[in-house]
Design an enzyme around this catalytic site. Structure first.
Site, short mmCIF file in Angstrom:
data_model
loop_
_atom_site.label_atom_id
_atom_site.label_comp_id
_atom_site.label_asym_id
_atom_site.label_seq_id
_atom_site.Cartn_x
_atom_site.Cartn_y
_atom_site.Cartn_z
CG HIS A 217 -68.30 27.42 46.47
ND1 HIS A 217 -69.64 27.11 46.38
CD2 HIS A 217 -68.19 28.39 47.42
CE1 HIS A 217 -70.31 27.85 47.25
NE2 HIS A 217 -69.46 28.64 47.89
CG HIS A 393 -54.53 47.68 10.97
ND1 HIS A 393 -55.17 48.81 10.56
CD2 HIS A 393 -53.83 47.22 9.90
CE1 HIS A 393 -54.87 49.05 9.29
NE2 HIS A 393 -54.05 48.10 8.86
NE ARG A 535 -57.91 53.18 20.02
CZ ARG A 535 -58.71 52.62 19.14
NH1 ARG A 535 -58.21 51.88 18.18
NH2 ARG A 535 -60.02 52.78 19.21
#
Length: 574
Positions: A217, A393, A535
């Site tokens: 919690h 990289h 990418r």
């Protein structure tokens, strides 16, 4: 922190509504929470679990066949009300009584106990169990005060399977209580969770610190310490749990490795690979382990280990079928006894002559220099790659060159010559680095090895031919051209300049230096190019102003090779 919400006040209700909409074949809404949507079984003991929201899969996610009949769902980290508990119990009661369970927290104890009292007064049979598995929250002498954490799932599963098998209420109560008595959990956190709409987490930890013995919690741990490695974390979790082993414990155990929200599956699998051997070394036989997010705490960065010592009956119930939105168990398919084929074996290195071995040593020194350079550049290359890529990289280059060095070292130790050492380096780079750069560098080194003579010292012409062959192979398999913002932007100017200057009569050292200058200039110039390959292509405009990490690393590598490689070229042994 929670980023997708309309308002903190409606978060729990809207989340529950979306959960029901996504799992309508298993659950449906009811006042106070959710109940099974499948056909009811008359005369079956009803299993009801619950607590505050923010712990998914607990509690709504375990409603289904073989598990709970209903879940009472309070607001985030808040106990449901007495009325909510009563409403869910009434919705699922089939006349055989209700087994009612929750984690041992003050608000839950008050509301679930009050509901049970009122329902009993109205004629319903109700059994009540607060799960108490957390060893950090009280001593063994005060087990009744312990919190319920991820061990909830084991107790719920046992009770649900017992009810599904036709146990009466007294029998469900007895077997669930036995499961609770045999279950122990211990957790750790790296940072606190943030309530929906809040601007800060419930607690924070200094960098490099772990909190031991957290709750679910948002409570901080009972003690702090330095951030451990995965192996160290596994050892501490296992130690804390096994130290509290129940006196009746045998060797067969159910085990949960639980992520609390921000520790994700890949990390948990790393941890499990260290936890399992420790449990086995302690003489335990793990039965159907569960590794994943089982009882969470919103976005808490933490994890917990639960061990439940089984007897024959508990094991049968733990393994029984279940079908809920978040927990499903079916009979396992037969295992395939056929051994998995081993990976392709590397050809054995044959010892070369003394001259060939000297050449192999020179290649090894070159690979060693590259590995040292890329280890030092790892962070810088990662930052460059993060501008418009995935930031890996630097890590990939460091990992690939380290693997290449290991391969080169093995070949040198076996007496390999120059092409053999370089070939081993290239194969290991390609195998261990991964990603585009791993494939390209591996292919380039293998192509370069094709142009080096066996059992001899490479000549200047051999070295130039090796570079040119590497460039052509990298272009062929990668498909990039100059201007695409890849390593080819630096590799092609280097190879072309090196060949041209060597053909014009420069010695190798001079030609190499001029080629390095061309490569470095070209790498820097990629800052003005929008990426068109890889990418980074998707975020090409974002890459403007930042040089390409692949071209940058290649230019750095060939620059580092100049003092290592060119002074050692010769047409005869040194």
């Amino acid at each position: 922190m929670t980023l997708i919400l309309n308002s903190p006040e409606t978060f729990a209700a809207e989340s529950l509504a979306g959960f029901v909409a996504a799992n309508g074949t298993r659950v449906r809404p009811a006042p106070g929470g959710v109940v099974r949507s499948t056909v009811r079984v008359p005369g079956k003991v009803a299993v009801v679990v619950g607590g505050g929201s923010g712990h998914y899969p607990a509690f709504a996610g375990v409603v289904g066949e073989g598990l709970a009949d209903g879940a009472v769902c309070g607001d985030v980290f808040a106990s449901p009300s007495t009325r909510q508990v009563m409403d869910i119990c009434r919705a699922v009661d089939q006349g055989a009584g209700v087994w009612l369970s929750f984690g041992n927290y003050a608000g839950d104890v008050l509301n679930f106990s009050a509901a049970a009292t009122r329902l009993r007064a109205q004629g319903m049979r109700v059994a009540l169990l607060a799960v108490t598995d957390d060893v950090a929250s009280a001593s063994p002498a005060e087990r009744h005060r312990r919190r319920g954490v991820a061990g909830d799932l084991v107790v719920f599963k046992v009770a649900g399977a017992a009810a599904e098998a036709g146990y009466d209420l007294d029998a469900v109560e007895a077997v669930a209580s036995r499961a609770n008595d045999r279950t122990r959990s211990f957790g750790a956190a790296f940072d606190g969770c943030t309530l929906p709409g809040a601007e800060a987490p419930l607690f924070t930890l200094p960098a490099g610190t772990i909190a031991w013995g957290l709750g679910v919690h948002g409570e901080p741990g009972v003690g702090d310490g330095p951030l451990p490695s995965a192996d160290e974390l596994a050892a501490e979790l296992v130690r804390r749990v096994l130290e509290d082993k129940p006196a009746v414990g045998g060797s067969r155990v159910a085990v949960l490795l639980n992520g609390l929200g921000s520790v994700k599956y890949e990390e948990l699998f790393v941890l499990w690979s260290a936890v399992l051997p420790l449990l086995e070394a302690a003489g335990l036989d793990v039965v159907a382990p569960e590794v994943g997010e089982l009882v969470t705490s919103l976005d808490m960065a933490g994890c917990s280990l639960t061990v439940s010592w089984l007897d024959d009956e508990l094991e049968t119930l733990w393994l029984a079928p279940a079908d809920s939105p978040a927990f499903r168990r079916t009979a396992p398919a037969p295992l395939d006894p056929t051994p998995v084929p081993l990976g392709a074996a590397r050809p054995a290195v044959e010892a070369s002559s003394e001259v060939g071995q000297q050449a192999g040593v020179c290649v090894h020194q070159a690979v060693e220099a590259v590995a040292a350079l890329l280890r030092d550049l790892e962070d810088e290359l990662g930052r460059l790659d993060a501008v418009a890529g995935d930031g890996d990289h630097g890590r990939g280059m460091a990992r690939g060159s380290a693997a290449a060095l290991a391969g080169a070292t093995a070949a040198v130790d076996a007496g390999g010559d120059a092409p053999t050492v370089l070939r081993n380096a290239g194969e290991e780079w390609a195998d261990k680095a991964g990603g585009t750069s791993g494939a390209l560098w591996g292919a380039g080194l293998l192509a370069a090895a094709e142009r080096l003579p066996s059992d001899a010292v490479p000549t200047d012409a051999d070295i130039v031919a090796a570079v040119v062959n590497a460039w052509r192979q990298v272009k062929a398999i990668g498909g990039a051209e100059v201007g695409d913002k890849t390593l080819v932007d630096a590799l092609e100017p280097f190879a072309v300049t090196l060949q041209e200057r060597f053909d014009a009569g420069d010695d190798l050292e001079t030609a190499w230096d001029v080629g390095v200058s061309a490569a470095q200039s070209a790498a820097a110039a990629t800052a003005g190019i929008a990426a068109r390959m890889g990418r980074s292509r998707v975020l090409g405009a974002k890459s403007l102003g930042s040089p390409d990490p692949g071209a940058t690393s290649l230019a750095a590598v060939i620059g580092a090779l100049a003092p290592v490689l060119t002074p050692r070229h010769a047409t005869s042994p040194a």
